[in-house]
Design a protein around this motif. Structure first.
Motif, PDB file in Angstrom:
ATOM      1  N   VAL A 172       0.855  -1.178   0.000  1.00  0.00           N
ATOM      2  CA  VAL A 172       0.000   0.000   0.000  1.00  0.00           C
ATOM      3  C   VAL A 172       0.897   1.237   0.000  1.00  0.00           C
ATOM      4  CG1 VAL A 172      -1.668   1.312   1.369  1.00  0.00           C
ATOM      5  CG2 VAL A 172      -1.876  -1.162   1.198  1.00  0.00           C
ATOM      6  N   LEU A 173       0.572   2.192  -0.865  1.00  0.00           N
ATOM      7  CA  LEU A 173       1.306   3.443  -0.928  1.00  0.00           C
ATOM      8  C   LEU A 173       0.495   4.530  -0.250  1.00  0.00           C
ATOM      9  CD1 LEU A 173       3.698   5.156  -1.963  1.00  0.00           C
ATOM     10  CD2 LEU A 173       2.371   5.502  -4.066  1.00  0.00           C
ATOM     11  N   GLU A 174       1.062   5.115   0.782  1.00  0.00           N
ATOM     12  CA  GLU A 174       0.467   6.270   1.459  1.00  0.00           C
ATOM     13  C   GLU A 174       1.037   7.519   0.802  1.00  0.00           C
ATOM     14  OE1 GLU A 174       1.120   8.668   5.642  1.00  0.00           O
ATOM     15  OE2 GLU A 174       1.824   6.621   5.482  1.00  0.00           O
ATOM     16  N   ILE A 175       0.145   8.442   0.423  1.00  0.00           N
ATOM     17  CA  ILE A 175       0.585   9.702  -0.171  1.00  0.00           C
ATOM     18  C   ILE A 175      -0.009  10.843   0.629  1.00  0.00           C
ATOM     19  CG2 ILE A 175       0.560  11.196  -2.206  1.00  0.00           C
ATOM     20  CD1 ILE A 175       0.348   8.693  -3.932  1.00  0.00           C
ATOM     21  N   ILE A 205       4.981   6.860   1.446  1.00  0.00           N
ATOM     22  CA  ILE A 205       5.420   5.783   2.324  1.00  0.00           C
ATOM     23  C   ILE A 205       4.772   4.488   1.848  1.00  0.00           C
ATOM     24  CG2 ILE A 205       5.563   4.902   4.678  1.00  0.00           C
ATOM     25  CD1 ILE A 205       5.117   7.780   5.652  1.00  0.00           C
ATOM     26  N   THR A 206       5.566   3.465   1.691  1.00  0.00           N
ATOM     27  CA  THR A 206       5.044   2.152   1.321  1.00  0.00           C
ATOM     28  C   THR A 206       4.959   1.294   2.572  1.00  0.00           C
ATOM     29  OG1 THR A 206       6.052   2.338  -0.865  1.00  0.00           O
ATOM     30  CG2 THR A 206       5.354   0.134  -0.171  1.00  0.00           C
ATOM     31  N   TRP A 207       3.763   0.705   2.769  1.00  0.00           N
ATOM     32  CA  TRP A 207       3.485  -0.187   3.887  1.00  0.00           C
ATOM     33  C   TRP A 207       3.103  -1.557   3.335  1.00  0.00           C
ATOM     34  CZ3 TRP A 207       4.269   1.837   8.677  1.00  0.00           C
ATOM     35  CH2 TRP A 207       4.225   3.212   8.822  1.00  0.00           C
ATOM     36  N   GLN A 208       3.301  -2.584   4.136  1.00  0.00           N
ATOM     37  CA  GLN A 208       2.862  -3.918   3.739  1.00  0.00           C
ATOM     38  C   GLN A 208       1.347  -3.958   3.593  1.00  0.00           C
ATOM     39  OE1 GLN A 208       4.506  -6.748   2.958  1.00  0.00           O
ATOM     40  NE2 GLN A 208       6.532  -5.874   3.266  1.00  0.00           N
ATOM     41  N   TRP A 235       5.956  11.359  16.428  1.00  0.00           N
ATOM     42  CA  TRP A 235       5.892  11.867  15.059  1.00  0.00           C
ATOM     43  C   TRP A 235       5.079  13.166  15.015  1.00  0.00           C
ATOM     44  CZ3 TRP A 235       7.471  10.319  10.123  1.00  0.00           C
ATOM     45  CH2 TRP A 235       6.732  10.790   9.035  1.00  0.00           C
ATOM     46  N   LYS A 236       3.908  13.150  15.639  1.00  0.00           N
ATOM     47  CA  LYS A 236       3.049  14.339  15.681  1.00  0.00           C
ATOM     48  C   LYS A 236       3.767  15.523  16.319  1.00  0.00           C
ATOM     49  CE  LYS A 236      -1.093  14.062  17.300  1.00  0.00           C
ATOM     50  NZ  LYS A 236      -2.339  13.686  17.999  1.00  0.00           N
ATOM     51  N   LYS A 237       4.437  15.260  17.427  1.00  0.00           N
ATOM     52  CA  LYS A 237       5.136  16.326  18.151  1.00  0.00           C
ATOM     53  C   LYS A 237       6.225  16.957  17.283  1.00  0.00           C
ATOM     54  CE  LYS A 237       7.530  17.178  22.487  1.00  0.00           C
ATOM     55  NZ  LYS A 237       8.084  16.579  23.703  1.00  0.00           N
ATOM     56  N   LEU A 238       6.915  16.145  16.508  1.00  0.00           N
ATOM     57  CA  LEU A 238       7.989  16.643  15.649  1.00  0.00           C
ATOM     58  C   LEU A 238       7.476  17.423  14.437  1.00  0.00           C
ATOM     59  CD1 LEU A 238      10.435  13.599  15.603  1.00  0.00           C
ATOM     60  CD2 LEU A 238      10.985  15.909  16.389  1.00  0.00           C
ATOM     61  N   LEU A 239       6.335  16.988  13.848  1.00  0.00           N
ATOM     62  CA  LEU A 239       5.970  17.490  12.524  1.00  0.00           C
ATOM     63  C   LEU A 239       4.660  18.267  12.397  1.00  0.00           C
ATOM     64  CD1 LEU A 239       7.023  14.379  10.414  1.00  0.00           C
ATOM     65  CD2 LEU A 239       8.311  16.497  10.779  1.00  0.00           C
ATOM     66  N   HIS A 240       3.653  17.927  13.163  1.00  0.00           N
ATOM     67  CA  HIS A 240       2.324  18.443  12.860  1.00  0.00           C
ATOM     68  C   HIS A 240       2.186  19.956  12.969  1.00  0.00           C
ATOM     69  CE1 HIS A 240      -0.165  14.502  13.012  1.00  0.00           C
ATOM     70  NE2 HIS A 240       0.913  14.384  12.281  1.00  0.00           N
ATOM     71  N   HIS A 241       3.008  20.608  13.746  1.00  0.00           N
ATOM     72  CA  HIS A 241       2.895  22.067  13.873  1.00  0.00           C
ATOM     73  C   HIS A 241       3.420  22.825  12.647  1.00  0.00           C
ATOM     74  CE1 HIS A 241       6.919  21.079  15.367  1.00  0.00           C
ATOM     75  NE2 HIS A 241       7.264  22.292  15.028  1.00  0.00           N
ATOM     76  N   PHE A 242       4.042  22.133  11.717  1.00  0.00           N
ATOM     77  CA  PHE A 242       4.551  22.779  10.503  1.00  0.00           C
ATOM     78  C   PHE A 242       3.487  22.936   9.416  1.00  0.00           C
ATOM     79  CE2 PHE A 242       8.604  20.999  12.154  1.00  0.00           C
ATOM     80  CZ  PHE A 242       9.341  22.181  12.212  1.00  0.00           C
ATOM     81  N   TYR A 243       2.374  22.213   9.505  1.00  0.00           N
ATOM     82  CA  TYR A 243       1.421  22.131   8.399  1.00  0.00           C
ATOM     83  C   TYR A 243       0.350  23.216   8.462  1.00  0.00           C
ATOM     84  CZ  TYR A 243       3.429  17.427   8.399  1.00  0.00           C
ATOM     85  OH  TYR A 243       4.283  16.352   8.409  1.00  0.00           O
ATOM     86  N   ASP A 244       0.076  23.813   7.295  1.00  0.00           N
ATOM     87  CA  ASP A 244      -1.031  24.752   7.162  1.00  0.00           C
ATOM     88  C   ASP A 244      -1.469  24.777   5.706  1.00  0.00           C
ATOM     89  OD1 ASP A 244      -2.942  26.654   7.739  1.00  0.00           O
ATOM     90  OD2 ASP A 244      -1.549  28.319   7.398  1.00  0.00           O
ATOM     91  N   PRO A 245      -2.597  24.133   5.393  1.00  0.00           N
ATOM     92  CA  PRO A 245      -3.530  23.423   6.264  1.00  0.00           C
ATOM     93  C   PRO A 245      -3.002  22.014   6.583  1.00  0.00           C
ATOM     94  CG  PRO A 245      -4.290  23.251   4.020  1.00  0.00           C
ATOM     95  CD  PRO A 245      -3.052  24.124   4.001  1.00  0.00           C
ATOM     96  N   PHE A 246      -3.728  21.328   7.462  1.00  0.00           N
ATOM     97  CA  PHE A 246      -3.341  19.964   7.810  1.00  0.00           C
ATOM     98  C   PHE A 246      -3.530  19.072   6.581  1.00  0.00           C
ATOM     99  CE2 PHE A 246      -3.466  15.828   9.832  1.00  0.00           C
ATOM    100  CZ  PHE A 246      -2.368  15.937  10.673  1.00  0.00           C
ATOM    101  N   PRO A 247      -2.582  18.182   6.303  1.00  0.00           N
ATOM    102  CA  PRO A 247      -2.630  17.397   5.062  1.00  0.00           C
ATOM    103  C   PRO A 247      -3.704  16.312   5.049  1.00  0.00           C
ATOM    104  CG  PRO A 247      -0.760  16.742   6.400  1.00  0.00           C
ATOM    105  CD  PRO A 247      -1.378  17.920   7.080  1.00  0.00           C
ATOM    106  N   VAL A 248      -4.135  16.024   3.835  1.00  0.00           N
ATOM    107  CA  VAL A 248      -4.995  14.875   3.581  1.00  0.00           C
ATOM    108  C   VAL A 248      -4.067  13.720   3.224  1.00  0.00           C
ATOM    109  CG1 VAL A 248      -6.727  13.919   2.018  1.00  0.00           C
ATOM    110  CG2 VAL A 248      -6.917  16.292   2.785  1.00  0.00           C
ATOM    111  N   VAL A 249      -4.312  12.577   3.839  1.00  0.00           N
ATOM    112  CA  VAL A 249      -3.510  11.388   3.573  1.00  0.00           C
ATOM    113  C   VAL A 249      -4.402  10.373   2.870  1.00  0.00           C
ATOM    114  CG1 VAL A 249      -2.215   9.500   4.629  1.00  0.00           C
ATOM    115  CG2 VAL A 249      -2.077  11.805   5.592  1.00  0.00           C
ATOM    116  N   GLU A 250      -3.908   9.839   1.755  1.00  0.00           N
ATOM    117  CA  GLU A 250      -4.664   8.829   1.017  1.00  0.00           C
ATOM    118  C   GLU A 250      -3.766   7.624   0.756  1.00  0.00           C
ATOM    119  OE1 GLU A 250      -7.929  11.274  -1.463  1.00  0.00           O
ATOM    120  OE2 GLU A 250      -5.890  11.434  -2.260  1.00  0.00           O
ATOM    121  N   HIS A 251      -4.426   6.499   0.517  1.00  0.00           N
ATOM    122  CA  HIS A 251      -3.716   5.230   0.325  1.00  0.00           C
ATOM    123  C   HIS A 251      -4.053   4.661  -1.051  1.00  0.00           C
ATOM    124  CE1 HIS A 251      -4.111   5.822   4.674  1.00  0.00           C
ATOM    125  NE2 HIS A 251      -2.913   5.300   4.703  1.00  0.00           N
TER     126      HIS A 251
END
Length: 98
Positions: free
Chosen positions: A2-5, A54-57, A75-91
């Protein structure tokens, strides 16, 4: 497989800090069960946009194994404050063509 984008729009003045934080964060996902590979690419037309692939099994390796883990909180603590707007994640799953 599965490819997460995720298209990541980073606050423009924070791209350098985001890249430094991602260098740390990528070590988190690389240790997760079901993780295969990842890459981060920067957009040529919009300098503050990134594509995270990101590729997942399996889908559940991401949605349950990672997202419901203590490592995800890091992960959230390191990265989420950089996003505007918050990203949409699809598989995505590769299409088997004849």
């Amino acid at each position: 497989m599965v490819l997460e984008i995720a298209l990541l729009d980073v606050v423009p003045a924070q791209t350098s800090n985001f890249e430094k934080a991602f260098a740390q964060a990528q070590q988190i996902i690389a240790r997760m069960p079901g993780y295969v590979t990842h890459e981060l690419q920067r957009c040529l037309e919009k300098e503050n946009r990134y594509a995270l692939l990101i590729t997942w099994q399996t889908l559940e390796d991401h949605t349950i194994g990672f997202r419901q883990s203590p490592e995800y909180q890091e992960w959230k603590k390191l990265l989420h404050h950089f996003y505007d707007p918050f990203p949409v994640v699809e598989h995505f799953r590769k299409v088997a063509l004849p």
